[in-house]
Scaffold this motif. Sequence first.
Motif, PDB file in Angstrom:
ATOM      1  N   HIS A 212       5.048  19.369 -11.768  1.00  0.00           N
ATOM      2  CA  HIS A 212       6.162  20.453 -11.817  1.00  0.00           C
ATOM      3  C   HIS A 212       7.092  20.023 -13.410  1.00  0.00           C
ATOM      4  CE1 HIS A 212       5.871  21.999  -7.745  1.00  0.00           C
ATOM      5  NE2 HIS A 212       5.452  20.759  -7.598  1.00  0.00           N
ATOM      6  N   GLY A 213       6.393  19.641 -14.160  1.00  0.00           N
ATOM      7  CA  GLY A 213       7.076  19.037 -15.545  1.00  0.00           C
ATOM      8  C   GLY A 213       8.485  18.168 -15.218  1.00  0.00           C
ATOM      9  N   GLN A 214       8.374  17.378 -14.522  1.00  0.00           N
ATOM     10  CA  GLN A 214       9.450  16.265 -14.421  1.00  0.00           C
ATOM     11  C   GLN A 214       9.222  15.121 -14.864  1.00  0.00           C
ATOM     12  OE1 GLN A 214      12.430  17.871 -12.890  1.00  0.00           O
ATOM     13  NE2 GLN A 214      11.185  19.693 -12.871  1.00  0.00           N
TER      14      GLN A 214
ATOM     15  N   LEU B 273       0.789  -1.174   0.135  1.00  0.00           N
ATOM     16  CA  LEU B 273      -0.080  -0.025   0.127  1.00  0.00           C
ATOM     17  C   LEU B 273       0.802   1.203   0.074  1.00  0.00           C
ATOM     18  CD1 LEU B 273      -2.911   1.204   0.212  1.00  0.00           C
ATOM     19  CD2 LEU B 273      -2.365   1.194   2.771  1.00  0.00           C
ATOM     20  N   ALA B 274       1.973   1.197   0.808  1.00  0.00           N
ATOM     21  CA  ALA B 274       2.863   2.507   0.928  1.00  0.00           C
ATOM     22  C   ALA B 274       3.408   2.541  -0.526  1.00  0.00           C
ATOM     23  CB  ALA B 274       3.797   2.186   2.037  1.00  0.00           C
ATOM     24  N   LYS B 275       3.698   1.448  -1.197  1.00  0.00           N
ATOM     25  CA  LYS B 275       4.489   1.571  -2.259  1.00  0.00           C
ATOM     26  C   LYS B 275       3.507   2.258  -3.484  1.00  0.00           C
ATOM     27  CE  LYS B 275       7.472  -0.862  -5.350  1.00  0.00           C
ATOM     28  NZ  LYS B 275       7.903  -2.194  -6.108  1.00  0.00           N
ATOM     29  N   ARG B 276       2.434   1.738  -3.361  1.00  0.00           N
ATOM     30  CA  ARG B 276       1.398   2.177  -4.486  1.00  0.00           C
ATOM     31  C   ARG B 276       1.027   3.811  -4.191  1.00  0.00           C
ATOM     32  NH1 ARG B 276      -1.577  -2.498  -3.728  1.00  0.00           N
ATOM     33  NH2 ARG B 276      -3.001  -1.342  -2.228  1.00  0.00           N
ATOM     34  N   GLN B 277       1.169   4.267  -2.800  1.00  0.00           N
ATOM     35  CA  GLN B 277       0.868   5.518  -2.433  1.00  0.00           C
ATOM     36  C   GLN B 277       1.980   6.321  -2.843  1.00  0.00           C
ATOM     37  OE1 GLN B 277      -0.105   4.965   1.696  1.00  0.00           O
ATOM     38  NE2 GLN B 277      -2.387   5.158   1.353  1.00  0.00           N
ATOM     39  N   LEU B 278       3.088   6.120  -2.558  1.00  0.00           N
ATOM     40  CA  LEU B 278       4.337   6.777  -3.162  1.00  0.00           C
ATOM     41  C   LEU B 278       4.576   6.843  -4.454  1.00  0.00           C
ATOM     42  CD1 LEU B 278       7.965   6.235  -1.809  1.00  0.00           C
ATOM     43  CD2 LEU B 278       7.553   6.070  -3.930  1.00  0.00           C
ATOM     44  N   GLN B 279       4.290   5.910  -5.294  1.00  0.00           N
ATOM     45  CA  GLN B 279       4.196   5.969  -6.667  1.00  0.00           C
ATOM     46  C   GLN B 279       2.996   7.065  -7.382  1.00  0.00           C
ATOM     47  OE1 GLN B 279       3.843   2.006  -7.809  1.00  0.00           O
ATOM     48  NE2 GLN B 279       6.003   1.809  -8.085  1.00  0.00           N
ATOM     49  N   GLN B 280       1.904   7.018  -6.553  1.00  0.00           N
ATOM     50  CA  GLN B 280       0.820   7.968  -7.160  1.00  0.00           C
ATOM     51  C   GLN B 280       1.257   9.267  -6.831  1.00  0.00           C
ATOM     52  OE1 GLN B 280      -2.735   7.138  -5.027  1.00  0.00           O
ATOM     53  NE2 GLN B 280      -3.888   8.157  -6.686  1.00  0.00           N
ATOM     54  N   ALA B 281       1.788   9.611  -5.437  1.00  0.00           N
ATOM     55  CA  ALA B 281       2.351  10.904  -4.965  1.00  0.00           C
ATOM     56  C   ALA B 281       3.518  11.534  -5.989  1.00  0.00           C
ATOM     57  CB  ALA B 281       2.634  11.066  -3.683  1.00  0.00           C
ATOM     58  N   CYS B 282       4.097  10.687  -6.409  1.00  0.00           N
ATOM     59  CA  CYS B 282       5.395  11.066  -7.197  1.00  0.00           C
ATOM     60  C   CYS B 282       4.752  11.480  -8.513  1.00  0.00           C
ATOM     61  CB  CYS B 282       6.532   9.971  -7.299  1.00  0.00           C
ATOM     62  SG  CYS B 282       7.277   9.817  -5.573  1.00  0.00           S
ATOM     63  N   ARG B 283       3.979  10.406  -9.141  1.00  0.00           N
ATOM     64  CA  ARG B 283       3.352  10.777 -10.466  1.00  0.00           C
ATOM     65  C   ARG B 283       2.524  12.159 -10.400  1.00  0.00           C
ATOM     66  NH1 ARG B 283       1.904   5.315 -11.055  1.00  0.00           N
ATOM     67  NH2 ARG B 283      -0.073   5.875 -10.261  1.00  0.00           N
ATOM     68  N   GLN B 284       2.049  12.480  -9.493  1.00  0.00           N
ATOM     69  CA  GLN B 284       1.177  13.721  -9.541  1.00  0.00           C
ATOM     70  C   GLN B 284       2.339  14.713  -9.470  1.00  0.00           C
ATOM     71  OE1 GLN B 284      -1.534  13.563  -6.174  1.00  0.00           O
ATOM     72  NE2 GLN B 284      -3.214  14.088  -7.469  1.00  0.00           N
ATOM     73  N   PHE B 285       3.309  14.737  -8.583  1.00  0.00           N
ATOM     74  CA  PHE B 285       4.213  15.742  -8.417  1.00  0.00           C
ATOM     75  C   PHE B 285       4.927  15.994  -9.828  1.00  0.00           C
ATOM     76  CE2 PHE B 285       8.378  17.019  -7.557  1.00  0.00           C
ATOM     77  CZ  PHE B 285       8.282  18.039  -6.335  1.00  0.00           C
ATOM     78  N   ALA B 286       5.130  14.990 -10.318  1.00  0.00           N
ATOM     79  CA  ALA B 286       6.119  15.133 -11.338  1.00  0.00           C
ATOM     80  C   ALA B 286       5.299  15.817 -12.746  1.00  0.00           C
ATOM     81  CB  ALA B 286       6.498  13.722 -12.055  1.00  0.00           C
ATOM     82  N   LYS B 287       4.044  15.284 -12.748  1.00  0.00           N
ATOM     83  CA  LYS B 287       3.400  16.017 -13.607  1.00  0.00           C
ATOM     84  C   LYS B 287       3.169  17.584 -13.452  1.00  0.00           C
ATOM     85  CE  LYS B 287      -1.305  14.823 -15.613  1.00  0.00           C
ATOM     86  NZ  LYS B 287      -2.484  14.216 -15.606  1.00  0.00           N
TER      87      LYS B 287
END
Length: 260
Positions: free
Chosen positions: A221-223, A205-219
């Motif tokens: 901030h254009g990373q 669950l933690a891994k899924r949450q981390l990936q989701q948060a990172c995807r959102q952040f990347a989008k």
Amino acid sequence: MEDQRYRQLRPLYGADFHTCFYCGCLATEFDFAPPQAHWQSFFVRQASADNLKLPCCRECRLLLTGCAMGLVEQRREWLQTKLSAKYAKAIGVYLKWNHNELAELDYGLRHSIGAGLELGEEAHRRANYQGYPYEVDGAVVAQATIKPLPISVFEQRFDTLKQALVAVSEQYRIPQAKLVEALAKHDNNLEAVVLAHQQQQADQLAKRQLQQACRQFAKQHGQSSRYVTNSVERYLDKDPELTVAEALDKLLSERILPRA
Ligand SMILES: [Zn+2]
């Protein structure tokens, strides 16, 4: 002719007459502890032996053919190991399935699993049988029936492994088959199996949450997602106390904003 070197073990209660002392099945013959062919050797060596003749079923007597042990409880242990190995497959089916699940299967599978379940249930009971109260030469031997230790899982107690598996599977929503397979890895400790399962689920669950948060952040901030995820994982490795949100803040203030 009666073998005078042995005393006969007789059930104390009528309900146990003609019952195999080792497995609880119908007794049609006798076992000797130690075997008659080895009596002399035990006597000469003064090795500990019960010198008992006891009611036994045919299958147990055959399985005990290679056992030269002199004490009844040693012979039971030997036998139970043999029974468990002989019926390992059926016992596995019995532990992994319960009757409620059978109803959902198609006819052919229900029939074969059902047969395995029944055989496995009987084999499991025989392989855990503890004997019955008995007398020798008219003297009652102190209660021979030792109740197996109850299985405890998070303060709950169960008389048999099967009961524990059914309850734990329902309560923690872990398939019975998965529990049984993990038991060997965890020293047959059901509680440890549940804890490991919960830990694994929490990690996923933690891994899924981390990936989701990172995807959102990347989008936002254009990373690239991969760059953000790798950086966050590195921050978390260095400081396990950090939350994902804090790691993202750090990434923003230390690497992304200065470059912008
Ligand atoms: Zn038997």
